[in-house]
Write a protein that holds these residues in place. Structure first.
Motif, PDB file in Angstrom:
ATOM      1  N   GLY A  21       0.808  -1.218   0.000  1.00 22.89           N
ATOM      2  CA  GLY A  21       0.000   0.000   0.000  1.00 22.89           C
ATOM      3  C   GLY A  21       0.837   1.262   0.000  1.00 22.89           C
ATOM      4  N   PRO A  22       1.827   1.362   0.907  1.00 28.43           N
ATOM      5  CA  PRO A  22       2.645   2.579   0.979  1.00 28.43           C
ATOM      6  C   PRO A  22       3.442   2.884  -0.292  1.00 28.43           C
ATOM      7  N   ILE A  23       3.688   1.869  -1.153  1.00 32.75           N
ATOM      8  CA  ILE A  23       4.416   2.169  -2.401  1.00 32.75           C
ATOM      9  C   ILE A  23       3.454   2.363  -3.580  1.00 32.75           C
ATOM     10  N   GLY A  24       2.149   2.418  -3.266  1.00 28.97           N
ATOM     11  CA  GLY A  24       1.186   2.777  -4.305  1.00 28.97           C
ATOM     12  C   GLY A  24       0.379   1.637  -4.895  1.00 28.97           C
ATOM     13  N   VAL A  25       0.544   0.411  -4.352  1.00 27.10           N
ATOM     14  CA  VAL A  25      -0.282  -0.704  -4.841  1.00 27.10           C
ATOM     15  C   VAL A  25      -1.231  -1.082  -3.700  1.00 27.10           C
ATOM     16  N   LYS A  26      -2.177  -0.180  -3.470  1.00 26.20           N
ATOM     17  CA  LYS A  26      -3.044  -0.314  -2.296  1.00 26.20           C
ATOM     18  C   LYS A  26      -4.043  -1.464  -2.418  1.00 26.20           C
ATOM     19  N   GLU A  27      -4.204  -1.988  -3.638  1.00 23.72           N
ATOM     20  CA  GLU A  27      -5.159  -3.084  -3.827  1.00 23.72           C
ATOM     21  C   GLU A  27      -4.839  -4.300  -2.938  1.00 23.72           C
ATOM     22  N   PHE A  28      -3.559  -4.519  -2.647  1.00 22.36           N
ATOM     23  CA  PHE A  28      -3.189  -5.667  -1.823  1.00 22.36           C
ATOM     24  C   PHE A  28      -3.682  -5.542  -0.387  1.00 22.36           C
ATOM     25  N   GLU A  29      -4.064  -4.340   0.008  1.00 22.46           N
ATOM     26  CA  GLU A  29      -4.548  -4.139   1.373  1.00 22.46           C
ATOM     27  C   GLU A  29      -5.914  -4.788   1.602  1.00 22.46           C
ATOM     28  N   VAL A  30      -6.565  -5.226   0.522  1.00 19.04           N
ATOM     29  CA  VAL A  30      -7.845  -5.924   0.678  1.00 19.04           C
ATOM     30  C   VAL A  30      -7.654  -7.186   1.515  1.00 19.04           C
ATOM     31  N   PHE A  31      -6.453  -7.791   1.456  1.00 21.32           N
ATOM     32  CA  PHE A  31      -6.160  -8.985   2.253  1.00 21.32           C
ATOM     33  C   PHE A  31      -6.182  -8.686   3.756  1.00 21.32           C
ATOM     34  N   ASP A  32      -6.006  -7.399   4.115  1.00 20.14           N
ATOM     35  CA  ASP A  32      -5.939  -7.015   5.523  1.00 20.14           C
ATOM     36  C   ASP A  32      -7.307  -6.786   6.159  1.00 20.14           C
ATOM     37  N   LEU A  33      -8.364  -6.782   5.359  1.00 25.34           N
ATOM     38  CA  LEU A  33      -9.692  -6.530   5.929  1.00 25.34           C
ATOM     39  C   LEU A  33     -10.040  -7.589   6.973  1.00 25.34           C
ATOM     40  N   PRO A  34     -10.589  -7.166   8.115  1.00 23.35           N
ATOM     41  CA  PRO A  34     -10.891  -8.135   9.173  1.00 23.35           C
ATOM     42  C   PRO A  34     -11.951  -9.146   8.751  1.00 23.35           C
ATOM     43  N   TYR A  35     -11.677 -10.390   9.022  1.00 23.32           N
ATOM     44  CA  TYR A  35     -12.594 -11.508   8.803  1.00 23.32           C
ATOM     45  C   TYR A  35     -12.971 -11.729   7.328  1.00 23.32           C
ATOM     46  N   ILE A  36     -12.178 -11.216   6.403  1.00 29.66           N
ATOM     47  CA  ILE A  36     -12.521 -11.393   4.986  1.00 29.66           C
ATOM     48  C   ILE A  36     -12.184 -12.801   4.491  1.00 29.66           C
ATOM     49  N   LEU A  37     -11.239 -13.458   5.170  1.00 32.52           N
ATOM     50  CA  LEU A  37     -10.831 -14.809   4.776  1.00 32.52           C
ATOM     51  C   LEU A  37     -11.146 -15.801   5.898  1.00 32.52           C
ATOM     52  N   PRO A  38     -12.026 -16.760   5.650  1.00 28.12           N
ATOM     53  CA  PRO A  38     -12.390 -17.703   6.702  1.00 28.12           C
ATOM     54  C   PRO A  38     -11.351 -18.795   6.932  1.00 28.12           C
ATOM     55  N   ASP A  39     -10.639 -19.171   5.866  1.00 22.79           N
ATOM     56  CA  ASP A  39      -9.673 -20.262   5.998  1.00 22.79           C
ATOM     57  C   ASP A  39      -8.717 -20.237   4.798  1.00 22.79           C
ATOM     58  N   LEU A  40      -7.691 -21.094   4.868  1.00 25.04           N
ATOM     59  CA  LEU A  40      -6.671 -21.118   3.815  1.00 25.04           C
ATOM     60  C   LEU A  40      -7.202 -21.690   2.504  1.00 25.04           C
ATOM     61  N   LYS A  41      -8.175 -22.572   2.593  1.00 24.61           N
ATOM     62  CA  LYS A  41      -8.769 -23.146   1.377  1.00 24.61           C
ATOM     63  C   LYS A  41      -9.452 -22.054   0.553  1.00 24.61           C
TER      64      LYS A  41
END
Length: 333
Positions: A95-115
């Protein structure tokens, strides 16, 4: 620090030219900030082993763990300048270098499991996100797992109100900043290598991390409580300097691709085991009390963090969040 990085980049560039370069092995400096016995550390060592084996010694991989060369904030600049060739920064770092799209992975509870995560990273969305890195002078090679994050502090964290006024160390991510502000806490960006001392001295009150990171950095020795929240995911993007990667001879590149593919499968397979083992070791020490939330308490945390999605939509884009949720639907919102 920038002058030091530039000097290192100049030395690295000189090492790649000259009459002996045809006979000399191609050196890949792989820098990372965590311990060798973590999912990322193990995957990096596996890549070294396989890359050197498959290329018959034509490539030499030098792995530098535990921020030996660069801290969090410095490593991406070092890669872009060519001082190192390969990194595996967490998603939040882009995000800090301008590719903020990857920050979607940081949203709380967005991913339930590794599968569910694999559906994203192995599919068209994951590939498209990696493509965004080209414009920043780097090539995205793979997604590596660490695991899911827990909350730790010197007071029990059970209800959203428990976070109010507390100082939490975060990675440099606007999403993580929004997450803690939503809970009424005070987020403080800090290099991973500095967290233990900051917790020990009270510069920050708590932090969020995976079991393997907590254990290998001994954070459990300076935090009385760890709450099993699984609220967020820590993963890494393996990136390589684009100019360097594009310049690798055509007869060597397939072997490196194969090594990366196999190291990725190995590392991602190890991540759950490393976190399970770390949790068992933390319990054994008895230095931190592990707190399990009831379904009602878990639900209250999820509800409290819902506003983060609206807050972050302006930054990463609602269409991307919707696309992500389409793949992970059933876990959140």
């Amino acid at each position: 620090m920038r002058k030091l990085i530039l000097a290192a980049a100049s030395i690295a560039a000189l090492a790649l030219v000259g009459p002996a370069s045809a006979q000399s092995p191609i050196v890949i400096k792989f820098s990372h900030v965590v311990a060798p016995n973590t999912p990322k550390g193990l995957a990096a060592e596996k890549f070294k082993e396989l890359a050197e084996k498959y290329t018959g010694g034509k490539v030499k991989v030098e792995v530098y763990p535990n921020s030996q060369l660069y801290k969090d904030k410095e490593e991406l600049e070092a890669l872009q300048l060519g001082a190192v060739q390969m990194l595996a920064p967490s998603n939040a770092k882009f995000g800090p270098i301008g590719v903020k799209e990857f920050e979607v992975f940081d949203l709380p509870y967005i991913l339930p499991d590794l599968k569910t995560l694999r559906k994203v990273t192995d599919g068209p969305l994951g590939k498209r996100l990696l493509g965004l890195l080209d414009a920043k002078g780097m090539t995205g090679l793979a997604y590596w797992d660490n695991g899911f994050k827990m909350m730790s502090a010197n007071k029990k964290l059970i209800a959203p109100a428990d976070y109010k006024g507390m100082k939490f160390r975060i990675q440099s991510s606007k999403v993580l900043e929004a997450q803690f502000r939503t809970l009424g806490a005070i987020p403080q960006v800090m290099a991973f290598s500095e967290v233990y001392q900051a917790l020990q001295t009270g510069v920050v009150d708590g932090q969020e991390n995976t079991w393997s990171n907590i254990y290998t950095q001994k954070m459990h020795e300076v935090q009385k409580y760890i709450t099993v929240t699984n609220h967020g995911y820590i993963g890494y993007i393996v990136v390589v300097n684009k100019k360097f990667w594009d310049g690798i001879p055509a007869d060597i590149k397939p072997q490196l691709d194969k090594a990366m593919q196999e190291a990725t499968a190995y590392g991602n397979g190890q991540s759950q085991k490393e976190n399970d083992d770390a949790l068992a070791e933390i319990k054994k020490t008895g230095k931190s009390e592990i707190i399990a939330l009831t379904p009602e308490q878990d639900s209250a945390m999820r509800k409290a963090l819902d506003p983060v999605y609206q807050d972050v939509a302006k930054r990463v884009g609602q269409p991307l969040i919707d696309e992500f949720l389409k793949e992970t639907r059933g876990a959140t919102n």
